[in-house]
Design an enzyme around this catalytic site. Sequence first.
Site, mmCIF file in Angstrom:
data_model
loop_
_atom_site.group_PDB
_atom_site.id
_atom_site.type_symbol
_atom_site.label_atom_id
_atom_site.label_comp_id
_atom_site.label_asym_id
_atom_site.label_seq_id
_atom_site.Cartn_x
_atom_site.Cartn_y
_atom_site.Cartn_z
ATOM 1 N N LYS A 125 0.863 -1.186 0.000
ATOM 2 C CA LYS A 125 0.000 0.000 0.000
ATOM 3 C C LYS A 125 0.894 1.228 0.000
ATOM 4 O O LYS A 125 2.053 1.156 0.424
ATOM 5 C CB LYS A 125 -0.879 0.006 1.250
ATOM 6 C CG LYS A 125 -2.079 0.917 1.168
ATOM 7 C CD LYS A 125 -3.261 0.282 0.462
ATOM 8 C CE LYS A 125 -4.405 1.246 0.278
ATOM 9 N NZ LYS A 125 -5.616 0.579 -0.227
ATOM 10 N N ASP A 165 -7.109 4.524 -4.403
ATOM 11 C CA ASP A 165 -7.756 4.394 -3.092
ATOM 12 C C ASP A 165 -8.346 5.778 -2.813
ATOM 13 O O ASP A 165 -8.567 6.548 -3.769
ATOM 14 C CB ASP A 165 -6.723 3.969 -2.020
ATOM 15 C CG ASP A 165 -7.371 3.579 -0.688
ATOM 16 O OD1 ASP A 165 -7.901 2.466 -0.597
ATOM 17 O OD2 ASP A 165 -7.370 4.390 0.261
HETATM 18 P P1 NDP Z 1 -12.891 8.111 -2.638
HETATM 19 O O1 NDP Z 1 -11.814 9.089 -2.407
HETATM 20 O O2 NDP Z 1 -13.403 7.893 -4.010
HETATM 21 O O3 NDP Z 1 -14.136 8.452 -1.703
HETATM 22 C C1 NDP Z 1 -14.037 8.527 -0.328
HETATM 23 C C2 NDP Z 1 -15.332 9.103 0.200
HETATM 24 O O4 NDP Z 1 -15.366 8.989 1.622
HETATM 25 C C3 NDP Z 1 -15.500 10.578 -0.124
HETATM 26 O O5 NDP Z 1 -16.843 10.870 -0.299
HETATM 27 C C4 NDP Z 1 -14.938 11.247 1.128
HETATM 28 O O6 NDP Z 1 -15.479 12.533 1.356
HETATM 29 C C5 NDP Z 1 -15.418 10.301 2.195
HETATM 30 N N1 NDP Z 1 -14.501 10.352 3.326
HETATM 31 C C6 NDP Z 1 -13.178 10.086 3.345
HETATM 32 N N2 NDP Z 1 -12.675 10.278 4.554
HETATM 33 C C7 NDP Z 1 -13.712 10.704 5.306
HETATM 34 C C8 NDP Z 1 -13.837 11.071 6.653
HETATM 35 N N3 NDP Z 1 -12.778 11.075 7.477
HETATM 36 N N4 NDP Z 1 -15.076 11.424 7.111
HETATM 37 C C9 NDP Z 1 -16.146 11.433 6.277
HETATM 38 N N5 NDP Z 1 -16.078 11.098 4.976
HETATM 39 C C10 NDP Z 1 -14.883 10.740 4.510
HETATM 40 O O7 NDP Z 1 -12.339 6.733 -1.999
HETATM 41 P P2 NDP Z 1 -12.822 5.239 -2.284
HETATM 42 O O8 NDP Z 1 -14.302 5.214 -2.500
HETATM 43 O O9 NDP Z 1 -11.929 4.662 -3.302
HETATM 44 O O10 NDP Z 1 -12.446 4.539 -0.894
HETATM 45 C C11 NDP Z 1 -13.353 4.471 0.209
HETATM 46 C C12 NDP Z 1 -12.932 3.356 1.154
HETATM 47 O O11 NDP Z 1 -12.932 2.108 0.438
HETATM 48 C C13 NDP Z 1 -11.521 3.475 1.737
HETATM 49 O O12 NDP Z 1 -11.512 2.908 3.032
HETATM 50 C C14 NDP Z 1 -10.683 2.604 0.814
HETATM 51 O O13 NDP Z 1 -9.506 2.127 1.434
HETATM 52 C C15 NDP Z 1 -11.666 1.465 0.567
HETATM 53 N N6 NDP Z 1 -11.399 0.659 -0.623
HETATM 54 C C16 NDP Z 1 -11.341 1.226 -1.868
HETATM 55 C C17 NDP Z 1 -11.112 0.435 -2.970
HETATM 56 C C18 NDP Z 1 -11.158 0.985 -4.369
HETATM 57 O O14 NDP Z 1 -11.120 0.176 -5.298
HETATM 58 N N7 NDP Z 1 -11.260 2.277 -4.563
HETATM 59 C C19 NDP Z 1 -10.847 -1.006 -2.837
HETATM 60 C C20 NDP Z 1 -11.007 -1.511 -1.496
HETATM 61 C C21 NDP Z 1 -11.256 -0.685 -0.443
HETATM 62 P P3 NDP Z 1 -14.598 13.847 0.999
HETATM 63 O O15 NDP Z 1 -14.610 13.914 -0.487
HETATM 64 O O16 NDP Z 1 -15.302 14.964 1.670
HETATM 65 O O17 NDP Z 1 -13.221 13.591 1.571
#
Ligand code: NDP
Length: 451
Positions: A125, A165
């Site tokens: 990672k 991510d």
């Molecule tokens: P994105 O950046 O596309 O989206 C993340 C979302 O979560 C945004 O809407 C963001 O809001 C919100 N968010 C992030 N941090 C916070 C916080 N502290 N409090 C409230 N909202 C928050 O990321 P992903 O969708 O790719 O990833 C989301 C999760 O899924 C992570 O844990 C990641 O590790 C996991 N994951 C992702 C994979 C992938 O293929 N993308 C694969 C496996 C797991 P804002 O824009 O306001 O920050």
Amino acid sequence: MSVLNEVYEKVKQRDPNQPEFLQAVQEVLESLEPTVAKHPEFVKAGIYERIVEPDRALQFRVPWVDDKGNVQINRGFRVQFNNAIGPYKGGLRFHPSVNLGVIKFLGFEQIFKNSLTSLPMGGGKGGSDFDPKGKSDGEVMRFCQSFMRELFRHIGQFTDVPAGDIGVGGREIGYMYGYYKKIVNEHDGVLTGKALEYGGSLVRPEATGYGAVYFAAEMLATRNLDHKGKIVAVSGAGNVAQYTVEKATQLGGKVISLCDSDGTIIDEKGIDAEKLKFILELKNVRRGRIKEYADKYGAQYFPGKSIWDVIKEQGVKVDIAYPSATQNEINEAHAQALVQNGCVCVSEGANMPSTPEAVEVFINNKILFGPGKAANAGGVATSGLEMSQNSLRLSWTREEVDQRLHGIMKNIHKSCIDASEAYGMPGNYVAGANIAGFIKVAKAMTAYGIV
Ligand code: NDP
């Protein structure tokens, strides 16, 4: 003291300032307890001590120039945790909360997740404390180029294959891959999550969200339940959340929530395909805030609150929950509220979104609880399929990739069930996922001798 307690105590002594990493290690070691008696060869070979120590952890300076001409410095990381069963594989996270401990937690989880997919991928990672929010495209491009200017020497199609991510989507992958290609002069597919035009796979953007829903569907089927007519809560509004909404809706569920770091929307009429189209444009093109959804569709907006706060405070009824934002978003009180409000199934789209106390509440109340390393493995699995297509130099159809993804999620579910039964904890998906993921890696490490 048991062997595994000793291992944990040593990690705690060495890394007292890495709470997320310690949390992930503790959870995994706790569920590996039954493997100790069955596999004395793992103890003898020091597998438990070795698996909690990354092969290597890289940290580097990332200098770039902002639009005003000022020099900015961020920190870059890549943790190559374990390559026993294949090249290191795992995403890059760009978020101000990123530090070495966060990247180690994610890399450690990735070892077991990747093993569960049954594809030949090790765990790694990386990322940076860079915040893409509010930056211009030019700034993001200059940052990505500087980040890759160091990372390129540590990765390779047979060495380490990063992906996206939090904060790293199609735009960032494009900038990083374009720069890698220029300096290495090879088009070898070293990143996954690429766009279709330059080696990406169909269904990769959808894969994590779809996979989390396929996994939940398998869990629900064990109790003769499905998504039809169910009220579904999804957190986040990014890549994982968006395609969780799409698939859960296609299967007949009514998704009522989304959030970003500013607040939460609750739409009791449900987020249908039309409204989801608006979210995709809002979040992926205009990069706006979720409040705009509430303004446009007359939904309720709760500034500064997470979905789980709102569910607890407003007593919102929920049948199925998909935490899909970030780590530790669901605490014990949130978990209790979900149980009280009728939730039967939690499928973790995010990595470690539930605290250990919340997980305990779910397990004690016999909630169908799919931990992230199983439930969200569809993303990395489809990255594995992207690597296969790059090596074969051909592209599979949407149906073919989706069918493989669906098959992989069903297999992961079965592996969790089988391992939980074989090691005396039937129905416990946390133990099942950790044990099933671990055994394959541990056997490979044992075969290699002490390296
Ligand atoms: P994105 O950046 O596309 O989206 C993340 C979302 O979560 C945004 O809407 C963001 O809001 C919100 N968010 C992030 N941090 C916070 C916080 N502290 N409090 C409230 N909202 C928050 O990321 P992903 O969708 O790719 O990833 C989301 C999760 O899924 C992570 O844990 C990641 O590790 C996991 N994951 C992702 C994979 C992938 O293929 N993308 C694969 C496996 C797991 P804002 O824009 O306001 O920050």
